[in-house]
Design a protein around this motif. Structure first.
Motif, PDB file in Angstrom:
ATOM      1  N   SER A 267       6.780  55.843  16.894  1.00 12.49           N
ATOM      2  CA  SER A 267       6.938  57.126  16.212  1.00 12.49           C
ATOM      3  C   SER A 267       6.032  58.172  16.838  1.00 12.49           C
ATOM      4  CB  SER A 267       6.635  56.980  14.707  1.00 12.49           C
ATOM      5  OG  SER A 267       7.130  58.096  13.986  1.00 12.49           O
TER       6      SER A 267
ATOM      7  N   LYS B  98       8.303  61.002  22.394  1.00  9.44           N
ATOM      8  CA  LYS B  98       8.613  59.671  21.882  1.00  9.44           C
ATOM      9  C   LYS B  98       9.853  59.074  22.544  1.00  9.44           C
ATOM     10  CE  LYS B  98      10.100  59.838  17.760  1.00  9.44           C
ATOM     11  NZ  LYS B  98      11.527  59.624  18.107  1.00  9.44           N
TER      12      LYS B  98
ATOM     13  N   ASP C 192      17.359  57.665  14.615  1.00  2.69           N
ATOM     14  CA  ASP C 192      17.922  59.016  14.589  1.00  2.69           C
ATOM     15  C   ASP C 192      19.323  59.015  15.199  1.00  2.69           C
ATOM     16  OD1 ASP C 192      17.494  61.685  13.714  1.00  2.69           O
ATOM     17  OD2 ASP C 192      17.226  62.328  15.780  1.00  2.69           O
TER      18      ASP C 192
ATOM     19  N   ASP D 244      12.721  52.992  17.125  1.00  3.01           N
ATOM     20  CA  ASP D 244      12.346  54.397  17.270  1.00  3.01           C
ATOM     21  C   ASP D 244      12.620  55.074  15.931  1.00  3.01           C
ATOM     22  OD1 ASP D 244      12.238  57.130  17.789  1.00  3.01           O
ATOM     23  OD2 ASP D 244      13.171  56.974  19.758  1.00  3.01           O
ATOM     24  N   VAL D 245      11.546  55.373  15.187  1.00  2.00           N
ATOM     25  CA  VAL D 245      11.679  55.893  13.816  1.00  2.00           C
ATOM     26  C   VAL D 245      10.870  57.187  13.695  1.00  2.00           C
ATOM     27  CG1 VAL D 245      11.486  55.361  11.357  1.00  2.00           C
ATOM     28  CG2 VAL D 245      11.791  53.495  13.016  1.00  2.00           C
ATOM     29  N   PRO D 246      11.519  58.354  13.735  1.00  2.00           N
ATOM     30  CA  PRO D 246      10.777  59.621  13.689  1.00  2.00           C
ATOM     31  C   PRO D 246       9.842  59.730  12.486  1.00  2.00           C
ATOM     32  CG  PRO D 246      13.052  60.028  14.309  1.00  2.00           C
ATOM     33  CD  PRO D 246      12.967  58.577  13.944  1.00  2.00           C
TER      34      PRO D 246
ATOM     35  N   LEU E 169       8.502  57.250  10.575  1.00  2.00           N
ATOM     36  CA  LEU E 169       8.004  55.914  10.255  1.00  2.00           C
ATOM     37  C   LEU E 169       6.834  55.973   9.269  1.00  2.00           C
ATOM     38  CD1 LEU E 169       7.406  53.070  12.818  1.00  2.00           C
ATOM     39  CD2 LEU E 169       5.691  53.579  11.101  1.00  2.00           C
TER      40      LEU E 169
ATOM     41  N   TRP F  90       8.511  51.024   6.430  1.00  4.84           N
ATOM     42  CA  TRP F  90       8.691  50.320   7.694  1.00  4.84           C
ATOM     43  C   TRP F  90       7.581  49.346   8.039  1.00  4.84           C
ATOM     44  CZ3 TRP F  90      12.384  49.577  11.251  1.00  4.84           C
ATOM     45  CH2 TRP F  90      13.574  50.303  11.093  1.00  4.84           C
TER      46      TRP F  90
ATOM     47  N   ILE G 248       2.142  54.942  18.274  1.00  2.00           N
ATOM     48  CA  ILE G 248       2.297  56.379  18.030  1.00  2.00           C
ATOM     49  C   ILE G 248       2.145  57.130  19.350  1.00  2.00           C
ATOM     50  CG2 ILE G 248       1.271  58.408  16.926  1.00  2.00           C
ATOM     51  CD1 ILE G 248       2.770  56.562  14.980  1.00  2.00           C
TER      52      ILE G 248
ATOM     53  N   GLN H  63       6.338  66.935   8.582  1.00  2.00           N
ATOM     54  CA  GLN H  63       6.024  65.604   9.096  1.00  2.00           C
ATOM     55  C   GLN H  63       4.582  65.217   8.763  1.00  2.00           C
ATOM     56  OE1 GLN H  63       7.021  65.861  13.321  1.00  2.00           O
ATOM     57  NE2 GLN H  63       9.144  65.340  12.884  1.00  2.00           N
TER      58      GLN H  63
ATOM     59  N   ARG I 130      -0.679  59.837  11.329  1.00  2.00           N
ATOM     60  CA  ARG I 130       0.037  58.951  12.244  1.00  2.00           C
ATOM     61  C   ARG I 130      -0.934  58.053  13.000  1.00  2.00           C
ATOM     62  NH1 ARG I 130       3.813  63.367  12.877  1.00  2.00           N
ATOM     63  NH2 ARG I 130       2.496  64.283  14.486  1.00  2.00           N
TER      64      ARG I 130
END
Length: 200
Positions: A11, A18, A36, A114-116, A118, A124, A133, A163, A169
């Motif tokens: 993420s 990313k 995504d 791949d989790v924007p 996360l 998750w 990250i 975000q 993160r």
């Protein structure tokens, strides 16, 4: 599915690079599952999520091409947390099911999810062995997104504000790649070093 598979959550904030890091993992033989991209497929013309989206938000949620009008729904979700929650309630279970299906079919030694969002989702971490990250300065994020997407600075900042913070993160990470001023070769080198460190 191999029992010894390493499950890596990837993420980073918008414009962090990313997707480039994800491609580096894929080049090393990892299975890449891009949540995504799954969301885009579900909301494309004829996508499995469209009937539920139309039922929830009306036909005006669709664009002229028959796909979900992503720009309109993004604007509505930013303006109204209730819209965001309802849309996520439709998409997240479908994305989760498809993610599980793809992961079960993988024979690779590593799966990169791949989790924007996360860190924001909170759902998750329990599914992953490692969290990676990709980080960079906010000014760099803004510049990259404006260059690639033609967004205004205000539009980019609105997404960044929705975000998790860089600190949040990084606090959730097992490893951080700082993608600031790196060449593509240098970025690949960092991914390779990390893969070796994680026994891949």
């Amino acid at each position: 599915m191999r029992t010894e598979q390493l499950r890596i959550g990837l993420s980073g904030g918008i414009g962090s690079g990313k997707s480039t890091v994800a491609a580096c993992w894929q080049a090393l033989g990892a299975t890449l599952i891009d949540t995504d991209a799954l969301a885009r497929s579900l909301t494309a013309s004829g996508g499995a999520a469209l009937p539920a989206i139309v039922a929830a938000f009306g036909a005006e949620a669709l664009g002229a091409d028959g796909a979900m009008d992503r720009a309109q729904m993004r604007a509505l979700a930013f303006a109204d947390a209730g819209v965001k929650k309802r849309l996520e309630g439709i998409l997240h279970p479908m994305i989760s099911d498809e993610t599980d299906r793809l992961a079960s079919a993988s024979e690779a030694s590593a799966i990169v999810f791949d989790v924007p969002l996360l860190v924001e989702s909170g759902r998750w971490r329990a599914r992953l062995d490692r969290v990676l990250i990709v980080d960079c300065d906010t000014a760099t994020q803004r510049q990259r997104v404006m260059q690639r997407s033609g967004w205004t600075p205000e539009a980019v900042d609105a997404v960044i504000a929705q975000q998790a913070t860089r600190a949040q993160r990084r606090a959730a990470a097992d490893a951080v790649i700082v993608n600031e001023g790196l060449s593509l070769d240098a970025l690949r080198g960092q991914v390779l070093t990390l893969a070796r460190h994680w026994g891949l």
